[in-house]
Design a protein around this motif. Sequence first.
Motif, PDB file in Angstrom:
ATOM      1  N   THR A   1      36.294 -11.876   5.842  1.00 41.16           N
ATOM      2  CA  THR A   1      37.488 -11.950   6.678  1.00 41.16           C
ATOM      3  C   THR A   1      37.137 -11.596   8.122  1.00 41.16           C
ATOM      4  O   THR A   1      36.201 -10.842   8.375  1.00 41.16           O
ATOM      5  CB  THR A   1      38.600 -10.990   6.198  1.00 41.16           C
ATOM      6  OG1 THR A   1      38.152  -9.629   6.293  1.00 41.16           O
ATOM      7  CG2 THR A   1      39.002 -11.289   4.755  1.00 41.16           C
ATOM      8  N   VAL A   2      37.906 -12.171   9.042  1.00 44.92           N
ATOM      9  CA  VAL A   2      37.853 -11.787  10.456  1.00 44.92           C
ATOM     10  C   VAL A   2      39.291 -11.512  10.882  1.00 44.92           C
ATOM     11  O   VAL A   2      40.154 -12.402  10.809  1.00 44.92           O
ATOM     12  CB  VAL A   2      37.231 -12.891  11.334  1.00 44.92           C
ATOM     13  CG1 VAL A   2      37.278 -12.472  12.803  1.00 44.92           C
ATOM     14  CG2 VAL A   2      35.786 -13.157  10.916  1.00 44.92           C
ATOM     15  N   PHE A   3      39.543 -10.290  11.343  1.00 45.88           N
ATOM     16  CA  PHE A   3      40.910  -9.851  11.629  1.00 45.88           C
ATOM     17  C   PHE A   3      40.957  -9.136  12.981  1.00 45.88           C
ATOM     18  O   PHE A   3      40.051  -8.364  13.316  1.00 45.88           O
ATOM     19  CB  PHE A   3      41.380  -8.906  10.524  1.00 45.88           C
ATOM     20  CG  PHE A   3      42.796  -8.415  10.679  1.00 45.88           C
ATOM     21  CD1 PHE A   3      43.864  -9.274  10.476  1.00 45.88           C
ATOM     22  CD2 PHE A   3      43.056  -7.099  11.028  1.00 45.88           C
ATOM     23  CE1 PHE A   3      45.176  -8.831  10.616  1.00 45.88           C
ATOM     24  CE2 PHE A   3      44.353  -6.642  11.166  1.00 45.88           C
ATOM     25  CZ  PHE A   3      45.419  -7.508  10.954  1.00 45.88           C
ATOM     26  N   ASP A   4      42.012  -9.420  13.746  1.00 47.03           N
ATOM     27  CA  ASP A   4      42.246  -8.772  15.036  1.00 47.03           C
ATOM     28  C   ASP A   4      43.353  -7.732  14.863  1.00 47.03           C
ATOM     29  O   ASP A   4      44.536  -8.085  14.800  1.00 47.03           O
ATOM     30  CB  ASP A   4      42.652  -9.826  16.068  1.00 47.03           C
ATOM     31  CG  ASP A   4      43.096  -9.227  17.399  1.00 47.03           C
ATOM     32  OD1 ASP A   4      42.969  -7.993  17.577  1.00 47.03           O
ATOM     33  OD2 ASP A   4      43.578 -10.003  18.253  1.00 47.03           O
ATOM     34  N   PRO A   5      43.002  -6.435  14.807  1.00 46.44           N
ATOM     35  CA  PRO A   5      44.031  -5.413  14.632  1.00 46.44           C
ATOM     36  C   PRO A   5      44.809  -5.100  15.902  1.00 46.44           C
ATOM     37  O   PRO A   5      45.819  -4.377  15.853  1.00 46.44           O
ATOM     38  CB  PRO A   5      43.216  -4.194  14.182  1.00 46.44           C
ATOM     39  CG  PRO A   5      41.884  -4.377  14.844  1.00 46.44           C
ATOM     40  CD  PRO A   5      41.644  -5.862  14.850  1.00 46.44           C
ATOM     41  N   ASP A   6      44.364  -5.642  17.042  1.00 49.21           N
ATOM     42  CA  ASP A   6      45.006  -5.339  18.319  1.00 49.21           C
ATOM     43  C   ASP A   6      46.067  -6.363  18.712  1.00 49.21           C
ATOM     44  O   ASP A   6      46.750  -6.182  19.728  1.00 49.21           O
ATOM     45  CB  ASP A   6      43.954  -5.253  19.426  1.00 49.21           C
ATOM     46  CG  ASP A   6      42.955  -4.134  19.169  1.00 49.21           C
ATOM     47  OD1 ASP A   6      43.374  -3.071  18.695  1.00 49.21           O
ATOM     48  OD2 ASP A   6      41.752  -4.335  19.433  1.00 49.21           O
ATOM     49  N   ALA A   7      46.203  -7.422  17.936  1.00 54.72           N
ATOM     50  CA  ALA A   7      47.241  -8.416  18.225  1.00 54.72           C
ATOM     51  C   ALA A   7      48.617  -7.806  17.962  1.00 54.72           C
ATOM     52  O   ALA A   7      48.759  -6.910  17.133  1.00 54.72           O
ATOM     53  CB  ALA A   7      47.023  -9.652  17.360  1.00 54.72           C
ATOM     54  N   PRO A   8      49.633  -8.266  18.676  1.00 55.75           N
ATOM     55  CA  PRO A   8      50.981  -7.721  18.458  1.00 55.75           C
ATOM     56  C   PRO A   8      51.438  -7.872  17.010  1.00 55.75           C
ATOM     57  O   PRO A   8      51.026  -8.783  16.298  1.00 55.75           O
ATOM     58  CB  PRO A   8      51.850  -8.574  19.398  1.00 55.75           C
ATOM     59  CG  PRO A   8      50.910  -9.076  20.440  1.00 55.75           C
ATOM     60  CD  PRO A   8      49.589  -9.270  19.739  1.00 55.75           C
ATOM     61  N   GLY A   9      52.293  -6.964  16.601  1.00 54.41           N
ATOM     62  CA  GLY A   9      52.811  -7.014  15.235  1.00 54.41           C
ATOM     63  C   GLY A   9      51.810  -6.453  14.240  1.00 54.41           C
ATOM     64  O   GLY A   9      51.248  -5.376  14.445  1.00 54.41           O
ATOM     65  N   ARG A  10      51.544  -7.197  13.197  1.00 58.48           N
ATOM     66  CA  ARG A  10      50.671  -6.733  12.115  1.00 58.48           C
ATOM     67  C   ARG A  10      49.224  -7.200  12.274  1.00 58.48           C
ATOM     68  O   ARG A  10      48.445  -7.157  11.329  1.00 58.48           O
ATOM     69  CB  ARG A  10      51.228  -7.199  10.762  1.00 58.48           C
ATOM     70  CG  ARG A  10      52.581  -6.567  10.417  1.00 58.48           C
ATOM     71  CD  ARG A  10      53.099  -7.070   9.081  1.00 58.48           C
ATOM     72  NE  ARG A  10      53.389  -8.493   9.119  1.00 58.48           N
ATOM     73  CZ  ARG A  10      53.806  -9.205   8.067  1.00 58.48           C
ATOM     74  NH1 ARG A  10      53.940  -8.615   6.891  1.00 58.48           N
ATOM     75  NH2 ARG A  10      54.065 -10.491   8.175  1.00 58.48           N
TER      76      ARG A  10
END
Length: 204
Positions: free
Chosen positions: A95-104
């Motif tokens: 997985t590649v995930f951006d935790p800093d994006a708005p919302g979840r």
Amino acid sequence: MRNRRVTAAPALTAIARASVMAVKAARVGVALLLICAGARVQAAEHFAVSSANWHDGAQVASAQIFNESGCEGRNHSPQLSWRNAPAGTRSFAVTVFDPDAPGRGWWHWAVANIPARVASLPENASASGALKKLGAIEARNDFGGDGYGGPCPPPGKPHRYVVTVYALRVDRLALAPGRPGTMFEHEIEGAALGSATITVTYGR
């Protein structure tokens, strides 16, 4: 002569005791060395992921940047390699995930059902068809497309992108291609034996 024998006996006993204590100390020292050596080996053999494109703490290269929404990149999924998977691993997921994006947060990539024999993915595995040849499946990213969607944060503070390789206890997850990244995450984490991560950044 009798007195000499009487006085010599305690001396011999003290020597014997000292020898026993020295042997015990030596055994303790050897045991500690073995424990330390074992700890070093265990630390050196933990589950780990690396990339020819993405280096932990560094900025994302242009080849991996999204190619829409004001971003100009090649949108190639990164090359990844992993080692020392836990015993009992039967497949892998990425997985590649951006935790800093708005919302979840923002899902950029989720892949499951990578066979246990595989220990690396080439660059652009998502768009090139390499994952399909392995029998792997990809989620729908939060841009709305299936497969990899590279970093493309709004202008401002750089975002973090967490790349995670999961070792799974099952051969295949009960998922269909094109399902949302959050659904992939739920199934992946439920079957995970262990995981390895690197975190990169990108801003514009």
